[in-house]
Design an enzyme around this catalytic site. Structure first.
Site, PDB file in Angstrom:
ATOM      1  N   HIS A   1      -1.322   0.433   5.571  1.00  0.00           N
ATOM      2  CA  HIS A   1      -1.968   1.358   6.504  1.00  0.00           C
ATOM      3  C   HIS A   1      -1.114   2.578   6.847  1.00  0.00           C
ATOM      4  O   HIS A   1      -0.961   2.949   7.999  1.00  0.00           O
ATOM      5  CB  HIS A   1      -2.382   0.640   7.788  1.00  0.00           C
ATOM      6  CG  HIS A   1      -3.455  -0.381   7.602  1.00  0.00           C
ATOM      7  ND1 HIS A   1      -4.098  -0.975   8.655  1.00  0.00           N
ATOM      8  CD2 HIS A   1      -3.995  -0.918   6.480  1.00  0.00           C
ATOM      9  CE1 HIS A   1      -4.989  -1.854   8.197  1.00  0.00           C
ATOM     10  NE2 HIS A   1      -4.934  -1.835   6.877  1.00  0.00           N
TER      11      HIS A   1
ATOM     12  N   GLN B   1       0.816  -1.211   0.000  1.00  0.00           N
ATOM     13  CA  GLN B   1       0.000   0.000   0.000  1.00  0.00           C
ATOM     14  C   GLN B   1       0.855   1.269   0.000  1.00  0.00           C
ATOM     15  O   GLN B   1       0.315   2.374   0.028  1.00  0.00           O
ATOM     16  CB  GLN B   1      -0.917   0.005   1.229  1.00  0.00           C
ATOM     17  CG  GLN B   1      -1.928  -1.123   1.247  1.00  0.00           C
ATOM     18  CD  GLN B   1      -2.749  -1.160   2.526  1.00  0.00           C
ATOM     19  OE1 GLN B   1      -2.808  -0.194   3.279  1.00  0.00           O
ATOM     20  NE2 GLN B   1      -3.390  -2.288   2.785  1.00  0.00           N
TER      21      GLN B   1
END
Length: 387
Positions: free
Chosen positions: A168, A100
């Site tokens: 995250h 991510q």
């Protein structure tokens, strides 16, 4: 060539259709209903393809010019001028690309006309295969219609501690309406427990001065509870951060297996992750819900099944009067633009428009049009105007 087509309002089943009691401050999860509800008449869009980019993550319009700047997750910053010219920006940071992680948000300073200051966020590598989000400030200089440079870029804030993994980061940016403060969303980096550690910035929203120093008056710091920049804690992965017209800050975050949340961000509040959630751990292990632990701030609305948000804006333009003051959400898993009214009685999902591909980023054009970036490679940048 720009391509224009009509997008019919393919409404998906709505969360909590017309049930403000479960969409308000109770913190109860909202189940998708079987019925659908039409949005306001102005929410049917003509869609124009403006450009394509690889893995766009964030978009922002340069004040005064109408030029759209787009971060690409792999590390490039590009732009599209109002007359359709494409260009690239040098002087950008080296990003830790993978999972991510990569290039994150972009925001122009409240005093941009005078300062030319630009703010960026990105995933930054550390020692020993550790990573964390970083926020930097520099000045933008454009030498031509196709080339710009960020000068004197320096890191003004870092997510601490750096940890292993590539998830995250959050690193969404929002300026206070008075232009005095910068708010940064800091994800839990998939480590969970640090979100409840007041001496960590993981799983927090921080409030900074424009130079990146902790702002005075942060409530948890004043009480000697947390690090001086901490504004709120107990967050998982915030990918939407925006102020409404009344000066209320809203945070939109991914839950685990269920329980995506839209939160009213109130100074000093603890939103409960990972102690409580309206979802379960992956694999089905239950988590106590917010109703069981009233000491934690409940979400204003939550979704189960999840919407998997990519971004959020609160619309203030003139082209869609029926959307003014509404939160518009880019749905990744849902592949939809989701309309949520922010009524005083509590947020209510009004409509979903199916785009057939995951949506990553949103921006409001200077003329009040809505710009949508698809997720992934060769992603379209779409301009929405009234039908």
């Amino acid at each position: 060539m720009h391509i224009t087509r009509l997008l019919l309002p393919a409404f998906i089943a709505l969360a909590s259709c017309g049930v403000p009691s479960s969409a308000g401050g109770s913190g109860q999860a909202v189940e998708n209903a079987d019925q659908t509800e039409a949005g306001d008449p102005g929410t049917q869009f003509a869609v124009q393809e403006m450009a394509r980019f690889d893995e766009p993550w964030a978009m922002a319009f340069e004040p005064g010019t109408g030029t759209l700047f787009v971060t690409e997750k792999s590390g490039a910053l590009k732009f599209l001028t109002a007359d359709g010219q494409r260009g690239s920006v040098s002087g950008v940071p080296i990003v830790a690309y993978g999972g991510q992680g990569g290039f994150g948000d972009i925001a122009f300073a409240p005093d941009y006309a005078a300062s030319r200051a630009i703010y960026l966020s990105w995933a930054e590598a550390g020692r020993g295969n550790l990573r964390g989000a970083a926020v930097g400030r520099g000045t933008l200089s454009c030498e031509s219609d196709t080339a710009c440079t960020i000068k004197d870029l320096r890191v003004i804030w870092r997510q601490m501690p750096k940890v292993s993994g590539q998830g995250h980061y959050s690193h969404r940016l929002a300026f206070a309406p008075d232009g005095q403060y910068l708010f940064v969303a800091s994800g839990d980096r998939q480590k969970m427990d640090p979100a409840q550690d007041p001496q960590s910035t993981l799983g927090k929203i921080v409030r900074l001065n424009l130079d990146g120093t902790p702002a005075a008056g942060n409530p948890l710091a004043d009480e000697n509870v947390a690090l001086p920049e901490v504004w709120t804690m107990g967050h998982r992965n915030i990918l939407g951060l925006a102020f409404d017209g009344q000066g209320q800050l809203w945070g939109l975050e991914h839950g685990p297996q269920g329980g995506d949340e839209l939160n009213r961000i109130k100074p000093g509040k603890n939103y409960g992750w990972p102690v409580v959630s309206n979802g379960d751990h992956y694999g089905g292990q239950p988590i106590p819900n917010h109703a069981e632990r009233p000491e934690f701030a409940p979400p204003a609305i939550s979704w189960n099944p999840v919407i998997a948000p990519g971004d959020m804006l609160i619309y203030s333009g003139a082209q869609f009067p029926g959307l003014q003051g509404h939160a518009l959400i880019a749905g990744l898993k849902t592949q939809a633009l989701i309309d949520v009214s922010l009524d005083s009685d509590g947020p209510v999902e009004r409509a979903r428009y199916d785009f057939g591909r995951g949506l990553r980023a949103l921006a409001q054009g200077p003329d009040g049009s809505i710009w949508v970036a698809e997720n992934g490679k060769n992603a379209r940048i779409l301009r929405l105007t009234p039908r």
